[in-house]
Design an enzyme around this catalytic site. Structure first.
Site, short mmCIF file in Angstrom:
data_model
loop_
_atom_site.label_atom_id
_atom_site.label_comp_id
_atom_site.label_asym_id
_atom_site.label_seq_id
_atom_site.Cartn_x
_atom_site.Cartn_y
_atom_site.Cartn_z
N LYS A 204 8.80 3.89 2.56
CA LYS A 204 8.60 3.05 3.27
C LYS A 204 7.83 1.73 2.76
O LYS A 204 6.62 2.00 2.68
CB LYS A 204 8.41 3.11 4.72
CG LYS A 204 8.66 1.66 5.47
CD LYS A 204 8.13 1.64 6.83
CE LYS A 204 6.57 1.04 6.69
NZ LYS A 204 6.75 -0.44 6.32
N GLU A 278 -4.60 6.47 0.48
CA GLU A 278 -5.40 5.48 -0.47
C GLU A 278 -5.63 4.35 0.33
O GLU A 278 -4.76 3.71 0.97
CB GLU A 278 -4.39 5.04 -1.58
CG GLU A 278 -4.12 6.11 -2.59
CD GLU A 278 -5.15 6.51 -3.48
OE1 GLU A 278 -6.29 5.93 -3.47
OE2 GLU A 278 -5.06 7.62 -3.89
N CYS A 312 -7.16 -3.60 -3.32
CA CYS A 312 -7.90 -2.53 -2.72
C CYS A 312 -9.32 -2.22 -3.42
O CYS A 312 -10.12 -2.16 -2.85
CB CYS A 312 -7.13 -1.19 -2.50
SG CYS A 312 -6.24 -0.70 -4.29
N GLU A 413 -13.98 -5.13 4.40
CA GLU A 413 -12.99 -5.65 3.47
C GLU A 413 -12.19 -7.09 3.76
O GLU A 413 -11.75 -7.17 4.97
CB GLU A 413 -11.98 -4.55 3.24
CG GLU A 413 -10.91 -4.80 2.12
CD GLU A 413 -9.93 -3.73 2.11
OE1 GLU A 413 -9.28 -3.53 3.18
OE2 GLU A 413 -9.45 -3.24 0.88
P1 NAD Z 1 -1.27 -1.75 6.38
O1 NAD Z 1 -2.32 -0.46 6.77
O2 NAD Z 1 -1.29 -2.64 7.56
O3 NAD Z 1 0.09 -1.47 6.16
C1 NAD Z 1 0.00 -0.21 5.11
C2 NAD Z 1 1.66 0.26 5.23
O4 NAD Z 1 1.82 1.13 6.42
C3 NAD Z 1 2.85 -0.69 5.47
O5 NAD Z 1 3.94 -0.37 4.83
C4 NAD Z 1 3.10 -0.69 6.98
O6 NAD Z 1 4.37 -1.21 7.35
C5 NAD Z 1 2.72 0.65 7.27
N1 NAD Z 1 2.07 0.85 8.62
C6 NAD Z 1 1.39 0.15 9.33
N2 NAD Z 1 1.32 0.64 10.50
C7 NAD Z 1 2.04 1.89 10.55
C8 NAD Z 1 2.08 3.13 11.29
N3 NAD Z 1 1.46 2.88 12.60
N4 NAD Z 1 2.71 4.14 10.93
C9 NAD Z 1 3.31 4.19 9.78
N5 NAD Z 1 3.08 3.19 8.72
C10 NAD Z 1 2.46 1.99 9.27
O7 NAD Z 1 -1.87 -2.08 5.08
P2 NAD Z 1 -1.51 -3.47 4.09
O8 NAD Z 1 -2.13 -4.65 5.16
O9 NAD Z 1 0.08 -3.37 4.00
O10 NAD Z 1 -2.32 -3.28 2.98
C11 NAD Z 1 -3.75 -3.76 2.87
C12 NAD Z 1 -4.58 -2.52 2.79
O11 NAD Z 1 -4.08 -1.42 1.68
C13 NAD Z 1 -5.64 -3.07 2.51
O12 NAD Z 1 -6.94 -2.29 3.14
C14 NAD Z 1 -6.16 -2.38 1.09
O13 NAD Z 1 -7.13 -2.14 0.58
C15 NAD Z 1 -5.47 -1.26 1.11
N6 NAD Z 1 -4.69 -0.92 -0.19
C16 NAD Z 1 -5.23 0.59 -0.56
C17 NAD Z 1 -4.90 0.83 -1.92
C18 NAD Z 1 -5.41 2.06 -2.59
O14 NAD Z 1 -4.89 2.42 -3.63
N7 NAD Z 1 -6.79 2.62 -2.06
C19 NAD Z 1 -4.13 0.17 -2.48
C20 NAD Z 1 -3.48 -0.99 -2.08
C21 NAD Z 1 -3.62 -1.60 -0.84
#
Ligand code: NAD
Length: 514
Positions: A204, A278, A312, A413
């Site tokens: 997803k 991650e 990230c 962050e």
């Molecule tokens: P997010 O946690 O809001 O969403 C990430 C994904 O999870 C999206 O596909 C979202 O639709 C899904 N999601 C949201 N709620 C959910 C739920 N209840 N159940 C299942 N899936 C759900 O994060 P974002 O805003 O898309 O991305 C930014 C964050 O991601 C930042 O904190 C960033 O640091 C982190 N990030 C980490 C890495 C890494 O490799 N460590 C890489 C990229 C981004």
């Protein structure tokens, strides 16, 4: 041209690019080798009842409405993935999978321009950055297509009457969830090791930027069996939750925020499925007094401004030795002001807008938070004066000095182009400041002394350490965080191990009877 005329020109350019990018493209979930939820299906379980627009952050207009996959659609994807695993993919040899994955990368390589345009429109990434990430995605899949073939088991010495050996086996169906900040590349980080290890995937992508992931899956159709690579589209609260809660998902890999990651882990814990997380970061870049400032200023700028800071492992806390602090700040401010904010479709643009309106709100709020806490704004903090960019979610490269490590801008962050700069006097203080954070994703070190570099690389609590540069991230290196930045690793051979389970076989041997 006046600002207004330039703004109109950017709008028209993006509308034309959007038409070109979407021409002939079906934007919907991709399940068992076909688009589902695009309105064409007779299957009532997957009929579209709801759509969600993905938006162009440069002109703030919808790109396309994307059908939201319901729990039934997610179930159809998991069922299809399991059937393909049972009938075909689970029994393939690493050699066969390697060939198929290499063929997929050949197909993707023929579509780099198309994927690059989709990625830039969907995220606002400068076109050169988007191209680099699409190529990085293909490189990652190529790595796993090759690494796949070196999977082995062990023979364990146990005496002449016992033959002991291990097999490594895939889980079956894995669920994978990715964020919006590097969608194509993130999809490859997930799909590469999962498929190479012999699993089928239901992935997803973020509802904010799903286009390249959908297209990559569609482009697998000639070379991978239907049902190996499935994509379900929709928001996390519905589609994401349905995937996480599905009993048929035997392993879950999630990239995103800490809050959602915690919730995901809690849910899969109820059925004891393994999880890779991650998550976010607040990564330091430690500049020692012997650093080559020309090199390090550029490295720190790359580390915070790449992807408009929406990354990230953004190196968002510059910790600078007091002897070079003033010079560093002066040069870093100058470097920050040199970024060209503009239309990401222009090759000379070096910084695009933030990807979503929400993220724009968040970043601008943090600027106020920093000011209220007493930090000094050394540059940036606002939106660019350029009237041509008024439609987009642009924020200037921003630098705060006089920062205390207790301030929220130093602890939380921000996920935007906001750098904090703090000074330190001793090695011990530098390491203490670097580690005084709940996160541990990445760190940067600026120094010309190999002793200092290796000591600091060992002493800083982070999963990834960059020396005198930011990146480049390569698929050969495991990637992931210490502390609250995650569990497990993407990339490298290590990621393959997360998508396999070990079976130990005991064969008791009788004495030869002849
Ligand atoms: P997010 O946690 O809001 O969403 C990430 C994904 O999870 C999206 O596909 C979202 O639709 C899904 N999601 C949201 N709620 C959910 C739920 N209840 N159940 C299942 N899936 C759900 O994060 P974002 O805003 O898309 O991305 C930014 C964050 O991601 C930042 O904190 C960033 O640091 C982190 N990030 C980490 C890495 C890494 O490799 N460590 C890489 C990229 C981004």
């Amino acid at each position: 041209m006046s600002d207004r005329e330039q703004r109109d020109a950017i709008r028209e350019r993006h509308r034309a690019a959007r038409r070109r990018a979407l021409d002939g493209l079906t934007v919907a979930s991709w399940i068992d080798g076909r688009s589902v939820g695009d309105g064409d299906t007779a299957d009532p379980d997957t009929d579209v009842t709801e759509t969600r627009a993905t938006r162009d952050p440069v002109i703030d207009e919808p790109i396309v409405e994307v059908p939201v996959a319901t729990a039934d659609t997610v179930d159809a994807a998991v069922t299809a993935a399991q059937a393909t695993f049972d009938d075909e993919w689970g029994a393939t040899t690493p050699r066969e999978r390697s060939h198929r994955l290499h063929e997929w990368t050949d197909v993707l390589s023929d579509h780099v321009d198309e994927l690059t345009l989709l990625e830039s429109l969907d995220t606002g990434k400068p076109i050169a950055e988007a191209r680099g990430e699409v190529e990085g995605a293909i490189d990652t899949l190529e790595y796993y297509a090759s690494a796949c073939r070196v999977q082995t088991g062990e023979q364990i010495p146990a005496g002449s009457d016992l033959h002991m050996y291990t097999r490594t086996e895939p889980f079956g169906v894995v669920g994978q969830i990715t964020p919006w900040n590097f969608p194509a590349w993130a999809a490859a980080w997930k799909l590469g090791p999962a498929l190479a290890a012999g699993n089928c995937s239901v992935l997803k992508p973020s509802a904010h930027a799903p286009l390249t992931t959908i297209r990559m899956a569609q482009l697998s159709t000639e070379v991978l069996p239907d049902g190996v690579c499935n994509v379900v589209t929709g928001p996390g609260s519905t589609t994401g939750s349905a995937l996480v809660e599905h009993d048929g998902v035997r392993k879950l890999s999630f990239t995103g925020s800490g809050d959602v990651g915690t919730e995901v882990m809690r849910t899969v814990a109820s059925r004891l499925a393994p999880v890779t997380l991650e998550l976010g970061g607040k990564s330091p870049f430690v500049v020692f007094p012997d650093a080559d400032l020309d090199t390090v200023v550029e490295a720190v700028a790359d580390g915070i401004y790449y992807s408009t800071g929406e990354i990230c492992d953004a190196l968002s806390r510059a910790l600078v030795h007091e002897d070079v602090y003033d010079e560093f700040v002066a040069r870093f401010v100058e470097q920050s002001r040199s970024y060209v904010l503009g239309d990401p479709l222009d090759e000379e643009t070096t910084m695009g807008p933030l990807t979503t309106a929400d993220q724009f709100e968040t970043v601008t709020e943090y600027v106020d938070v920093g000011l209220e806490a007493g930090a000094t704004l050394a540059t940036g903090g606002g939106t660019p004066d350029d009237g041509a960019l008024k439609d987009g979610h642009y924020v200037e490269p921003t630098v705060f000095t006089d920062v205390d490590n207790d301030m929220r801008i130093a602890r939380e962050e921000i996920f935007g182009p906001v750098q904090t700069v703090q000074s330190f006097a001793t090695y011990e203080e530098a390491i203490e400041l670097a580690n005084d954070t709940p996160f541990g994703l990445a760190a940067g070190i600026g120094s010309e002394s190999s002793d200092l570099i290796h000591h600091a690389a060992a002493d800083i609590e982070a999963g990834v350490v960059y020396v005198n540069a930011y990146g480049p991230i390569r698929p050969e290196g495991p990637y992931g965080g210490f502390k609250q930045s995650g569990i497990g690793r993407d990339l490298g051979e290590e990621a393959l191990t997360h998508y396999r389970q070990t079976k130990t076989v005991y064969v008791n041997l009788d004495e030869p009877s002849v």
